[in-house]
Structure formats: structure tokens, C-alpha cells
Design a protein around this motif. Structure first.
Motif, PDB file in Angstrom:
ATOM      1  N   MET A   7       0.865  -1.221  -0.072  1.00  0.00           N
ATOM      2  CA  MET A   7       0.001   0.064  -0.003  1.00  0.00           C
ATOM      3  C   MET A   7       1.056   1.108  -0.105  1.00  0.00           C
ATOM      4  O   MET A   7       2.167   1.035   0.404  1.00  0.00           O
ATOM      5  N   THR A   8       0.233   2.340  -0.445  1.00  0.00           N
ATOM      6  CA  THR A   8       0.895   3.644  -0.258  1.00  0.00           C
ATOM      7  C   THR A   8       0.449   4.141   1.088  1.00  0.00           C
ATOM      8  O   THR A   8      -0.918   4.033   1.577  1.00  0.00           O
ATOM      9  N   ASP A   9       1.186   4.581   1.891  1.00  0.00           N
ATOM     10  CA  ASP A   9       1.043   5.200   3.278  1.00  0.00           C
ATOM     11  C   ASP A   9       0.489   6.584   3.409  1.00  0.00           C
ATOM     12  O   ASP A   9       0.288   6.746   4.242  1.00  0.00           O
ATOM     13  N   VAL A  10       0.298   7.202   2.218  1.00  0.00           N
ATOM     14  CA  VAL A  10      -0.317   8.246   2.461  1.00  0.00           C
ATOM     15  C   VAL A  10      -1.687   8.258   2.233  1.00  0.00           C
ATOM     16  O   VAL A  10      -2.127   7.817   1.200  1.00  0.00           O
ATOM     17  N   VAL A  11      -2.642   8.928   2.917  1.00  0.00           N
ATOM     18  CA  VAL A  11      -3.929   9.128   2.622  1.00  0.00           C
ATOM     19  C   VAL A  11      -4.324  10.710   2.287  1.00  0.00           C
ATOM     20  O   VAL A  11      -4.276  11.368   3.186  1.00  0.00           O
ATOM     21  N   VAL A  12      -4.696  10.857   1.057  1.00  0.00           N
ATOM     22  CA  VAL A  12      -4.964  12.233   0.902  1.00  0.00           C
ATOM     23  C   VAL A  12      -6.293  12.577   1.046  1.00  0.00           C
ATOM     24  O   VAL A  12      -7.192  11.794   0.407  1.00  0.00           O
ATOM     25  N   THR A  13      -6.980  13.638   1.645  1.00  0.00           N
ATOM     26  CA  THR A  13      -8.438  13.870   2.002  1.00  0.00           C
ATOM     27  C   THR A  13      -8.748  15.005   1.358  1.00  0.00           C
ATOM     28  O   THR A  13      -7.967  15.993   1.043  1.00  0.00           O
ATOM     29  N   VAL A  14     -10.164  15.018   1.468  1.00  0.00           N
ATOM     30  CA  VAL A  14     -10.804  16.437   0.896  1.00  0.00           C
ATOM     31  C   VAL A  14     -12.313  16.709   1.891  1.00  0.00           C
ATOM     32  O   VAL A  14     -12.942  15.302   2.009  1.00  0.00           O
ATOM     33  N   ASP A  15     -12.576  17.610   1.882  1.00  0.00           N
ATOM     34  CA  ASP A  15     -13.930  17.835   2.853  1.00  0.00           C
ATOM     35  C   ASP A  15     -15.168  17.629   1.937  1.00  0.00           C
ATOM     36  O   ASP A  15     -15.040  17.940   0.710  1.00  0.00           O
ATOM     37  N   ALA A  16     -16.246  17.065   2.296  1.00  0.00           N
ATOM     38  CA  ALA A  16     -17.417  16.657   1.582  1.00  0.00           C
ATOM     39  C   ALA A  16     -17.865  18.071   1.024  1.00  0.00           C
ATOM     40  O   ALA A  16     -18.629  17.834  -0.022  1.00  0.00           O
ATOM     41  N   ASP A  17     -17.669  19.056   1.572  1.00  0.00           N
ATOM     42  CA  ASP A  17     -18.499  20.088   1.322  1.00  0.00           C
ATOM     43  C   ASP A  17     -17.309  21.012   0.327  1.00  0.00           C
ATOM     44  O   ASP A  17     -18.156  22.083  -0.299  1.00  0.00           O
ATOM     45  N   ALA A  18     -16.358  20.637  -0.159  1.00  0.00           N
ATOM     46  CA  ALA A  18     -15.484  21.342  -0.954  1.00  0.00           C
ATOM     47  C   ALA A  18     -16.089  21.049  -2.343  1.00  0.00           C
ATOM     48  O   ALA A  18     -16.896  20.047  -2.471  1.00  0.00           O
ATOM     49  N   SER A  19     -15.515  21.996  -3.291  1.00  0.00           N
ATOM     50  CA  SER A  19     -16.122  21.760  -4.445  1.00  0.00           C
ATOM     51  C   SER A  19     -14.938  20.875  -5.349  1.00  0.00           C
ATOM     52  O   SER A  19     -14.125  20.562  -4.834  1.00  0.00           O
ATOM     53  N   LEU A  20     -15.968  20.107  -6.417  1.00  0.00           N
ATOM     54  CA  LEU A  20     -14.925  19.325  -7.207  1.00  0.00           C
ATOM     55  C   LEU A  20     -13.658  19.944  -7.809  1.00  0.00           C
ATOM     56  O   LEU A  20     -12.518  19.214  -7.953  1.00  0.00           O
ATOM     57  N   ARG A  21     -13.539  21.339  -8.257  1.00  0.00           N
ATOM     58  CA  ARG A  21     -12.703  22.063  -8.657  1.00  0.00           C
ATOM     59  C   ARG A  21     -11.545  21.927  -7.528  1.00  0.00           C
ATOM     60  O   ARG A  21     -10.202  21.646  -7.772  1.00  0.00           O
ATOM     61  N   THR A  22     -11.908  22.053  -6.150  1.00  0.00           N
ATOM     62  CA  THR A  22     -10.746  22.298  -5.366  1.00  0.00           C
ATOM     63  C   THR A  22     -10.362  20.881  -5.112  1.00  0.00           C
ATOM     64  O   THR A  22      -8.891  20.649  -4.868  1.00  0.00           O
ATOM     65  N   ALA A  23     -11.072  19.707  -5.072  1.00  0.00           N
ATOM     66  CA  ALA A  23     -10.818  18.287  -5.020  1.00  0.00           C
ATOM     67  C   ALA A  23      -9.783  18.002  -6.282  1.00  0.00           C
ATOM     68  O   ALA A  23      -8.640  17.293  -6.157  1.00  0.00           O
ATOM     69  N   ALA A  24     -10.134  18.681  -7.582  1.00  0.00           N
ATOM     70  CA  ALA A  24      -9.238  18.190  -8.772  1.00  0.00           C
ATOM     71  C   ALA A  24      -7.811  18.817  -8.415  1.00  0.00           C
ATOM     72  O   ALA A  24      -6.839  18.289  -8.666  1.00  0.00           O
ATOM     73  N   PRO A  62     -20.081  23.517 -14.081  1.00  0.00           N
ATOM     74  CA  PRO A  62     -18.436  23.674 -13.756  1.00  0.00           C
ATOM     75  C   PRO A  62     -18.230  22.942 -12.489  1.00  0.00           C
ATOM     76  O   PRO A  62     -19.172  22.933 -11.636  1.00  0.00           O
ATOM     77  N   PHE A  63     -17.117  22.239 -12.365  1.00  0.00           N
ATOM     78  CA  PHE A  63     -16.764  21.714 -11.168  1.00  0.00           C
ATOM     79  C   PHE A  63     -16.656  22.556 -10.181  1.00  0.00           C
ATOM     80  O   PHE A  63     -16.784  22.140  -8.791  1.00  0.00           O
ATOM     81  N   SER A  64     -16.611  24.004 -10.161  1.00  0.00           N
ATOM     82  CA  SER A  64     -16.609  24.916  -9.169  1.00  0.00           C
ATOM     83  C   SER A  64     -17.773  24.781  -8.637  1.00  0.00           C
ATOM     84  O   SER A  64     -18.076  25.413  -7.188  1.00  0.00           O
ATOM     85  N   GLU A  65     -19.031  24.339  -9.140  1.00  0.00           N
ATOM     86  CA  GLU A  65     -20.331  24.585  -8.893  1.00  0.00           C
ATOM     87  C   GLU A  65     -20.872  23.249  -8.200  1.00  0.00           C
ATOM     88  O   GLU A  65     -22.105  22.928  -7.541  1.00  0.00           O
ATOM     89  N   VAL A  66     -20.100  22.284  -8.128  1.00  0.00           N
ATOM     90  CA  VAL A  66     -20.545  20.966  -7.646  1.00  0.00           C
ATOM     91  C   VAL A  66     -19.670  20.533  -6.739  1.00  0.00           C
ATOM     92  O   VAL A  66     -18.571  20.328  -6.445  1.00  0.00           O
ATOM     93  N   PRO A  67     -20.427  20.291  -5.441  1.00  0.00           N
ATOM     94  CA  PRO A  67     -19.687  19.720  -4.095  1.00  0.00           C
ATOM     95  C   PRO A  67     -19.324  18.446  -4.309  1.00  0.00           C
ATOM     96  O   PRO A  67     -19.904  17.574  -4.980  1.00  0.00           O
ATOM     97  N   VAL A  68     -18.236  18.067  -3.703  1.00  0.00           N
ATOM     98  CA  VAL A  68     -17.825  16.662  -3.559  1.00  0.00           C
ATOM     99  C   VAL A  68     -18.632  15.765  -3.071  1.00  0.00           C
ATOM    100  O   VAL A  68     -18.952  14.490  -3.845  1.00  0.00           O
ATOM    101  N   HIS A  69     -19.555  15.961  -1.983  1.00  0.00           N
ATOM    102  CA  HIS A  69     -20.440  14.890  -1.573  1.00  0.00           C
ATOM    103  C   HIS A  69     -21.421  14.499  -2.701  1.00  0.00           C
ATOM    104  O   HIS A  69     -22.283  13.413  -2.596  1.00  0.00           O
TER     105      HIS A  69
END
Length: 141
Positions: A7-24, A62-69
Motif C-alpha cells: 500500500m501507499t501509506d499516504v491518505v489524501v483527503t478532501v472535505d465533503a463540502d469542498a467543490s470538485l474544482r478544489t478536489a481536482a 462547472p466543477f466549481s459549482e458541484v460539491p464533492v459529496h
């Protein structure tokens, strides 16, 4: 061979309320193909490259308008670090996932991917041959 070995021992996270643009942006910066989605600090799902494609098609915004959740996959399927690589591969196949977060009780400690499994394919084949040879020795053949 155990999951913790590949496994890779790094877990990268994002908040559910962030935008898909932020996640990207996070995925690009960290050079990963998935993010574990958190809600109030707890794992809530996973966001993969496939989820991005589906969200782009489904939401047509746009991804900036879609929440991660709205795009994440859930429930979060995990595997333990002491599980065998074969068990992880079986879980991935059975659940139709390519990225599997690794959980040690309640703590996420890594991620194992199909790419990780392909990388150790030769080692797994060698391990299988060794076990078969041992079995024949014990059986007196």
C-alpha cells in the motif's frame, strides 16, 4: 504478502463540502487518483477519477459549482493492513473498485490500488510457487 507491504501509506483527503474544482486541484498537486472524502473529520466516501467523469456528465455544470459529496462514491469500502493482497484483490473485484483505503481499526493508514497489485504480480506468483513446493515437500512427493 500483506496489504501493508504494497500500500501507499499516504491518505489524501478532501472535505465533503469542498467543490470538485478544489478536489481536482488537490489530486493534481498530490499526484493521486483518488481522495478520501471526510465529513466532520470522519471518512465518508471516496472520490475517484471515474467519479469526476460521472459528475461532469450527470451535473453538466462547472466543477466549481458541484460539491464533492454530490459526486463521491459511498459507502467507503476498506481493507485491513494485515489482510492478504489476494483478499484485497478479491474485495476490489467483488465491489468493483480500483482504489481501496486501508483501515487499521478506525484509522486510515493507506491506500492500495490495482496499480499496486499489478506491480507485485511477479512476487505473488513466486510466493504461490513456493507454497506449492512446500506442500509437495510436506506431502512427501
Amino acid at each position: 504478502m500483506r496489504v501493508e507491504d504494497v500500500m501507499t501509506d499516504v491518505v489524501v483527503t478532501v472535505d465533503a463540502d469542498a467543490s470538485l474544482r478544489t478536489a481536482a486541484g488537490r489530486m493534481v498537486e498530490e499526484r493521486v487518483g483518488s481522495l478520501v472524502v471526510t465529513a466532520d473529520g470522519d471518512p465518508a466516501g471516496i472520490l475517484t477519477e471515474t467519479d469526476f467523469v460521472s459528475a461532469g456528465y450527470e451535473h453538466d455544470r462547472p466543477f466549481s459549482e458541484v460539491p464533492v459529496h454530490a459526486a463521491m462514491s459511498r459507502p467507503l469500502v476498506t481493507v485491513g493492513p494485515a489482510e492478504t493482497v489476494r483478499a484485497a484483490a478479491r474485495t476490489m473485484r467483488d465491489r468493483g473498485v480500483k482504489k481501496l483505503p486501508v483501515a487499521d481499526e478506525l484509522d486510515l493508514v493507506g491506500v492500495v490500488t490495482t496499480t499496486d497489485l499489478v506491480a507485485v504480480q511477479d512476487d505473488l506468483a513466486r510466493e504461490t510457487r513456493e507454497h506449492l513446493d512446500e506442500r509437495e515437500t510436506w506431502a512427501g512427493k
